[in-house]
Design an enzyme around this catalytic site. Structure first.
Site, mmCIF file in Angstrom:
data_model
loop_
_atom_site.group_PDB
_atom_site.id
_atom_site.type_symbol
_atom_site.label_atom_id
_atom_site.label_comp_id
_atom_site.label_asym_id
_atom_site.label_seq_id
_atom_site.Cartn_x
_atom_site.Cartn_y
_atom_site.Cartn_z
ATOM 1 N N CYS A 16 -83.956 46.707 77.129
ATOM 2 C CA CYS A 16 -85.363 46.212 76.981
ATOM 3 C C CYS A 16 -85.534 45.112 75.910
ATOM 4 O O CYS A 16 -84.579 45.088 75.342
ATOM 5 C CB CYS A 16 -86.355 47.343 76.782
ATOM 6 S SG CYS A 16 -86.198 48.101 75.242
ATOM 7 N N CYS A 19 -84.369 46.407 72.607
ATOM 8 C CA CYS A 19 -82.998 46.806 72.406
ATOM 9 C C CYS A 19 -82.494 45.127 71.754
ATOM 10 O O CYS A 19 -81.830 45.063 70.802
ATOM 11 C CB CYS A 19 -82.367 46.979 73.614
ATOM 12 S SG CYS A 19 -82.733 48.621 74.298
ATOM 13 N N CYS A 83 -37.754 44.079 62.015
ATOM 14 C CA CYS A 83 -37.904 44.761 60.812
ATOM 15 C C CYS A 83 -39.116 45.051 60.371
ATOM 16 O O CYS A 83 -40.200 44.421 61.061
ATOM 17 C CB CYS A 83 -37.262 44.265 59.759
ATOM 18 S SG CYS A 83 -37.935 42.723 59.338
ATOM 19 N N CYS A 86 -41.238 42.044 59.613
ATOM 20 C CA CYS A 86 -41.618 41.254 60.833
ATOM 21 C C CYS A 86 -43.188 41.845 61.338
ATOM 22 O O CYS A 86 -43.858 41.093 61.627
ATOM 23 C CB CYS A 86 -40.603 41.370 61.924
ATOM 24 S SG CYS A 86 -38.916 40.540 61.546
ATOM 25 N N ASP A 505 -65.058 76.168 68.282
ATOM 26 C CA ASP A 505 -65.938 76.611 69.364
ATOM 27 C C ASP A 505 -65.748 77.857 70.215
ATOM 28 O O ASP A 505 -64.490 78.180 70.195
ATOM 29 C CB ASP A 505 -66.510 75.412 70.142
ATOM 30 C CG ASP A 505 -67.538 75.665 71.278
ATOM 31 O OD1 ASP A 505 -68.444 76.338 70.767
ATOM 32 O OD2 ASP A 505 -67.217 75.611 72.239
ATOM 33 N N ASP A 704 -64.548 71.548 73.015
ATOM 34 C CA ASP A 704 -64.610 71.133 74.170
ATOM 35 C C ASP A 704 -65.953 70.414 74.907
ATOM 36 O O ASP A 704 -65.948 69.850 75.720
ATOM 37 C CB ASP A 704 -64.035 72.183 75.287
ATOM 38 C CG ASP A 704 -65.136 73.029 75.738
ATOM 39 O OD1 ASP A 704 -66.155 73.568 74.845
ATOM 40 O OD2 ASP A 704 -65.275 73.786 76.985
ATOM 41 N N ASP A 708 -69.987 69.684 70.795
ATOM 42 C CA ASP A 708 -68.983 69.630 69.717
ATOM 43 C C ASP A 708 -68.622 68.269 69.216
ATOM 44 O O ASP A 708 -67.959 68.256 68.291
ATOM 45 C CB ASP A 708 -67.613 70.355 70.505
ATOM 46 C CG ASP A 708 -68.036 71.687 70.699
ATOM 47 O OD1 ASP A 708 -68.524 72.536 69.841
ATOM 48 O OD2 ASP A 708 -67.384 72.189 71.879
#
Length: 821
Positions: A16, A19, A83, A86, A505, A704, A708
């Site tokens: 919108c 935003c 190296c 580089c 958790d 997970d 979390d």
């Protein structure tokens, strides 16, 4: 002030005018932005600048406003990267690029990963790096990258082998002519009787020129480019040293009159043998680095190039790159699954160990998800393709591994700064060595000065320092991927070994994350299956997770679930319905009390369930108590072993969960967890992490779920369970594909092993230079007459790089402490 430049920046997430206003205000805060015009139709920000502004600052301003700038990552094969210095110079060039947002340069694979604004042409980066003397080529998909990596590594080894063959072909007779005459008196006498010394020098000059300007030509050219740009690298050191020895020898051979008589000596063998030995070192190093990148190649090669597709009932072989979502794959026993999808027909077991590290095959039936790259075991499957190309799990894993292998540990930043200044410092040291020997050395001073200055130049190449960290990271993270541990950030390797607390958790991390019917005890005279069928029939009308677990238990027993009528949900009590003419009522003990059904016969068992963190439920049939049952989220079988192992390492274990205090305490008691923080919202999880940090030190958080993600980001190391949500995985530094807490143990052990390996490499690389540069400069000469020949210096330099890479390769044999669990 006149507009200097106009940029178009794609912006994602705007819906919108509000935003657009936020993005515009954010951009206008950046010094140098004259005007920002937001186009909601094209989702772009048109930015007018009145002074130069880094593109990264504009991207940061958009993201700080709460929106995203879509970036596309491209991989580039970079030539001439030999190296650590580089790498530093390529990074410096990319930092100056007008379109690169971020970048990672990987010395081991000789590739650069560069993030560009969506729509930018990656060929511009190729041109930019080529202009900075590092020719680059953009790589397309993973298969092409694998082919390219194999092709380039094979081509590099083939080229070095050919150069090495010719270098030794010409350098060996040169070495025999010069050094053989020094160490074998009869051979010296034979040469003196048979050949004129001047003629021998002519032969040596030709042989040395063939080596320097044949196999050694590339080294000399790259060394000259480095000097010309005032950015010398290791090739510059070799070029200076060998050309100095060769040039001095040419003067001694063809215009000796300009030198003092006692200084007319030749060092053709040094210049040629140095080139030969450096090429030998590079060849051995290239072979070792080829082994170091095996993890990526193995991952990429997990995906077959062709798959069997069902078309109008017939199966045809089709290139995987041409397969689209919705097509049906036919997977026969023993075949590798090509792409991610869902089983639409068939029943089999699939070996997912190459991706998860879990050795036990997983059963797959209709509607089960399968992952591309895994191996079908026994039965045949028909799989509907859901993800292709860069969207597959395998492609995502490869990207994570590549990002980790190309990322830098904090310690590498120090090494990069040192290697960037090391080469100029060595050149100064070589110059001072030459001057000091010219002033203080006995005759022939110029010869001694030249030999020692060349030895300093040759021995101090910073290859070993530049390879010490990235090679270990590459091998370590590659081995981790084989164990189902993905390091999204290389920095997590260094941080993980220093953590003091593992915060976890509960749901989905310590537990399975799926409620299951764990207890079902019927009263006398009732049949268990019959009662479960009618209870499931009522619960089938509810969407509560507990109800779902009861229904699933009935389905797993393949019970016939009857029809119901007059279903009613009683607020605060439970549910009831009529099943086969019988009234079935389900709820907690207070519901049974209100019905006049005593639950006293189950009191002892109910108390035991409560201690386990379970809440008992009851069902009555026609007003008579029929069953006591409990649904809970069972603890994963691996959780107890993992926590015991963490305690053995002296680590504190904390559980931070949104579940109720009683259940959390019960699980903590079963598992031996040290600290419990329960009934917390996502924001409070962050506060709990901060409290642990203040009390104990660095924290690794394992979770997970979406809730979390803030805690994963707040901890020093965020570890996501790979079976969890994409948001949690994106917020984490480490991903455990197996879904078990044992992966944390293995990640900790691998972190320590990798950092130990890096420390060994850095110690060797720095100690080698600190010890041998003074020896090469001749510090021992006044005491015992010891001088380090440039040939020996070249040998030591080559061996140091080979040692570092070989030591890193030992990580490939790392054994996970809890691999079997």
């Amino acid at each position: 002030m006149a507009t200097l430049q106009t940029l178009q920046i794609p912006v994602r997430g705007m819906t919108c005018a509000g935003c657009a206003g936020r993005v515009e205000r954010g951009l206008l805060k950046v010094p140098g932005v004259e005007q920002a015009v937001i186009n909601l139709v094209t989702n772009e920000a048109i930015v007018h600048l009145n002074q130069p502004v880094a593109l990264t600052d504009l991207v940061a301003a958009v993201e700080a406003s709460g929106y995203q700038v879509p970036l596309h990552g491209f991989d580039f094969a970079v030539s001439g990267m030999n190296c650590g210095s580089c790498v530093a110079r390529i990074e410096k060039a990319l930092a100056q690029s007008p379109i690169a947002i971020s970048y990672q340069v990987n010395l081991s694979t000789k590739q650069a990963h560069v993030q560009l604004l969506a729509g930018e042409d990656p060929e511009l980066i190729s041109q930019w790096l080529t202009e900075h003397n590092y020719p680059a080529q953009v790589l397309a998909d993973n298969q092409r990258k694998a082919d390219d990596l194999n092709t380039r590594q094979e081509a590099e080894q083939s080229k070095l082998k050919k150069q090495l063959k010719y270098a030794f072909l010409f350098a060996t007779p040169l070495f025999i002519l010069e050094m053989g005459a020094h160490f074998i008196p009869p051979f010296h006498d034979f040469l003196q009787r048979t050949f004129n010394t001047q003629h021998l020098w002519y032969v040596q000059a030709i042989l040395a020129a063939l080596v320097l300007f044949g196999p050694g030509r590339e080294i000399l050219i790259m060394g000259w480019h480095g000097l010309r740009r005032l950015a010398p690298d290791m090739n510059s050191l070799v070029a200076l040293g060998t050309l100095a020895a060769f040039g001095y020898s040419m003067i001694a051979t063809f215009v000796p009159q300009i030198l003092p008589a006692q200084t007319v000596n030749v060092y053709f063998e040094a210049s040629a043998v140095i080139i030969a030995l450096i090429l030998l070192g590079r060849y051995l190093e290239a072979r070792a680095k080829g082994n170091a990148s095996d993890a990526i190649k193995r991952l990429i090669n997990l995906q077959p190039r062709e798959a069997r597709v069902l078309v109008d009932g017939k199966s045809i072989d089709k290139p995987v790159a041409e397969i689209r979502p919705g097509e049906i794959l036919e997977i026969r026993p023993g075949e590798r699954i090509a792409l991610d999808g869902m089983v639409v027909s068939g029943n089999s077991f699939v070996d997912e160990s190459m991706l998860t590290g879990e050795p036990v095959p997983v059963e797959k039936t209709t509607e089960a998800k399968v992952i591309g790259g895994t191996v079908n075991q026994a039965g045949s499957l028909q799989v509907q393709v859901e993800q292709v190309g860069a969207n597959t799990v395998l492609a995502h894993i490869i990207r994570l591994v590549e990002q980790a292998q190309g990322s830098k540990l904090p310690i590498q930043g120090l090494v990069d700064r040192i290697t960037l200044w090391f080469v100029p410092a060595v050149m100064v040291a070589a110059l001072l060595t030459f001057i000091m020997w010219m002033i203080f050395a006995p005759a022939p001073a110029i010869s001694l000065a030249l030999v020692n200055a060349v030895a300093v130049l040759i021995i101090a190449c910073p290859c070993a320092m530049g390879l010490a960290t990235p090679t270990s990271i590459m091998v370590g993270t590659g081995r981790a991927a084989q164990l189902g541990i993905l390091f999204r950030q290389g920095q997590a390797l260094q941080e993980l070994k220093d953590v003091k607390v593992i915060a976890v958790d509960k749901t989905g991390t310590l537990t399975e994350g799926k409620p299951q019917l764990t207890d079902f005890t019927v009263t006398d005279g009732q049949q268990e299956d019959a009662v479960l069928a009618v209870v499931a029939a009522v619960e089938q009308q509810s969407e509560h997770p507990i109800a779902l677990a009861i229904v699933q238990a009935a389905e797993q027993r393949e019970l016939q679930i009857p029809a119901i009528s007059e279903f009613q949900s009683i607020t605060g009590m439970g549910v009831q319905a009529t099943v086969d003419g019988k009234l079935v009522q389900i709820g907690a003990d207070r519901f049974m009390d209100s019905l006049g059904c005593s639950v006293a016969e189950f009191s002892a068992q109910a108390q035991q369930l409560g201690e386990q963190g379970k809440s008992p439920m009851y069902a009555a049939i026609d007003g008579q108590l029929a069953v006591m049952m409990a649904v809970s989220d069972p603890i994963k079988s691996s959780s107890k072993a993992a926590i015991d192992h963490l305690h053995q390492q002296g680590l504190q274990v904390a559980m931070i969960t949104g579940d109720n205090q009683h259940t959390a305490n019960a699980i903590a008691k079963q598992l031996g967890i040290d600290h419990v923080v329960a009934q917390v919202l996502p924001e409070a999880k962050v506060e709990a992490v901060k409290a642990l940090q203040e009390q104990y030190g660095k924290v690794a958080y394992v979770g997970d779920g979406i809730n979390d993600a803030p805690a994963l980001a707040a901890a020093e190391v965020g570890i996501a369970i790979g079976t969890g949500t994409d948001i949690a995985i994106d917020a984490a530094d480490v991903v455990l594909m197996s879904g078990h807490l044992t992966g944390v143990i293995n990640a900790l052990a691998l972190s320590k092993a990798t950092l130990r390996n890096i420390s060994q490499n850095l110690f060797w690389a720095f100690a080698y230079n600190i010890a041998l540069i003074p020896v090469a400069a001749g510090i021992l000469y006044p005491f015992n007459g010891t001088l380090l020949s440039p040939v020996l210096a070249a040998t030591a330099m080559a061996l140091s790089s080979v040692f570092v890479v070989t030591n890193a390769l030992r990580l490939r044999s790392f054994k996970a402490p809890l691999e079997a669990i």
